[in-house]
Structures are given as C-alpha cells and as structure tokens.
Design a protein around this motif. Sequence first.
Motif, short mmCIF file in Angstrom:
data_model
loop_
_atom_site.label_atom_id
_atom_site.label_comp_id
_atom_site.label_asym_id
_atom_site.label_seq_id
_atom_site.Cartn_x
_atom_site.Cartn_y
_atom_site.Cartn_z
N LEU A 1 8.50 -4.50 -6.68
CA LEU A 1 8.06 -3.62 -7.90
C LEU A 1 6.88 -2.89 -7.34
CD1 LEU A 1 8.07 -2.44 -10.64
CD2 LEU A 1 6.74 -4.42 -11.32
N VAL A 2 5.92 -3.29 -6.65
CA VAL A 2 4.74 -2.63 -6.05
C VAL A 2 5.22 -1.82 -5.03
CG1 VAL A 2 2.48 -2.92 -4.86
CG2 VAL A 2 3.04 -4.52 -6.76
N SER A 3 6.14 -2.15 -4.30
CA SER A 3 6.77 -1.51 -3.07
C SER A 3 7.43 -0.03 -3.62
CB SER A 3 7.40 -2.19 -2.23
OG SER A 3 7.74 -1.33 -1.10
N ALA A 4 8.18 -0.48 -4.74
CA ALA A 4 8.94 0.72 -5.27
C ALA A 4 8.17 1.84 -6.07
CB ALA A 4 9.90 0.16 -6.54
N VAL A 5 7.11 1.56 -6.60
CA VAL A 5 6.30 2.42 -7.20
C VAL A 5 5.53 3.10 -6.39
CG1 VAL A 5 4.10 2.76 -8.66
CG2 VAL A 5 5.85 1.05 -9.40
N SER A 6 5.19 2.39 -4.91
CA SER A 6 4.36 3.08 -4.18
C SER A 6 5.27 4.04 -3.23
CB SER A 6 3.82 2.13 -3.25
OG SER A 6 3.28 2.66 -1.89
#
Length: 299
Positions: free
Chosen positions: A154-159
């Motif tokens: 999730l964090v990587s997707a937003v990033s």
Amino acid sequence: MIYEPIWGAIIAWYLFLAGLGGGAFATAVFVRYRHPDCKRLMRVGRLIAPIVVIIGLCLLMFDAAAGFAHPLRFALLLTNFGSVMTWGVVFLAVFVVVALIVLVLDLMKREVPMWLDCVGLVMGLCVAIYTGCLLGVCQGFPLWNSALLPILFLVSAVSTGMAAVLLVGVFYAPDEFNEVVVMKKFHFWLPVIEFVLVAALLFITAFNPSPAGWESVMSLVAGNWAVAFWLLFVIVGLVLPTILECWMLWLAKHEFETSRTGQMISALSDAGVLVGGFMLRLLIVSAAVPITIIQPWML
C-alpha cells in the motif's frame, strides 16, 4: 528437487501496475483536496490510473495461459467470496469503471462529484492492499505470508502513484509541478517508511521457524538477487530519491528548486521511485522460497 517459481516478471508487472493505478488515483484526489487549482496535474493522475490497471489486467490474462482463449473462465472468480482473488476482481472491476467515468467527466470538462472521487479512492486503496494480500495468503512462502506485506504494498503503491503523476507533470504541467509543495513533502516520507517496512519484513522472515524464510532473505541480501536488491531497489529506489528530494525541498534555494534544472533533479528522483517500486514486486515474487513439506512415505 529444484524449486522453480510459478510466478515471474509478468505477475510482478501486474502487481506493480495495479498498485500504481490505485496510487495515481489517490494522488489525483489528494491534488483536488490540497491543490485544487492544479487541474492539469489532477488530470494526469486520472489518466494514468485506469490505463495502467487495464494494462496490468491484460498481462494477468496473458500469464494465465487460457486467459484470452477462454476469458469467461474469469467469471468463475466471482463465485467464491471466501477467496482473496474474488475480492480482488471486485475491487479491480469497480475501480476501473469508476476511474474511467471520472476520466471521461474530466476530459469533458465537467465537474466530478466528490462522492465518485471518494469511491474511486477507496477502491484504489483496496486494489493496492489486495496486491499484497494476494501473496500474503500463500502460507507456504514465509516471505509472502506476513501481515506487513499488504501494508508495504500500500505504501509503495501510493509512493509510485505520486511519483508517476509528478514525473509526467514535470513535463506536462511544469508550473503546477512547482505549486504542489505539500504533496512533494508528503511523498518524501513514503520511501523512508517503505525502507522501515522492508527491513521489518526481512527481519521477521529471517527468523521464521522454517529455513525457507532465512533462505529467502539471504537470496535477497547476499545471494542471487543481492545486486538487484541493493543497487536497483535500495540505492536507486529508496536512498537516491530520499537524498535528492531532501536537497530540493529543504536545502536548495527556492529559485533553484523551481528552475528547470531543479525540476529535472526531482524528475530523476521520481523515476528512481518507479524503478524501486517495480523491483520491490519482482524481488518479493522471485526470491520467495517455499516451505519444504516431507510426506511420511518419503521417510
């Protein structure tokens, strides 16, 4: 017996593009809320979101050997709501439909209802989380079977979604690119959080009761995947963007930050984030070693 992974680069691309699409839509909503005057940058996010997810779905169908020959088989995925894949199909279907409607309204220069943006935001985040859950439910792989994986994805997707919007925006809407300082500062912290989550994931996996966990981690940090892990993921994907953005946001003078040279440095940072986002999925998919199960009759 030598273990040969059943998932490879195509699945890594699918996981990357699905997360990127959800993150890009979330970025468009963020721009609407925090930088409402940046219409062109908002449109970039709305344009990227459905396109990359649809490309990812086509890759998924290609990877499933009978996907294009018998596409109706995918309808069977809607028959078992106890399956992560079924929920993934629901999230993806709703997200693509909503994202396309939002894009059409935007291109027609019509106001997008806030409730529609909110539905797309929720579905986009669900898609990003689902990509981690898809691997996380595989109990036979210690590297995948962790509650941290959906959070990491999730964090990587937003990033990566923000990085893609900013990278396109620096060429398509350079003036607006200089205006979204709040978004840039928010984006700066995502690779830092990602680094902490990856370190925690590897630490937990390494001390898994099964030797497969230790073998998976060793293949990443000191084995076959070590060069890709340290060079392309850690340095290019995490460290370099953090250093460059720290320079641009807090150390460089405003005149240099908003100059074309400063914009190109930021673009380099965003490109690094995208490389790191793809490498994260590829490494997680490729380096996972399964637990060895010994049948009684084999003893």
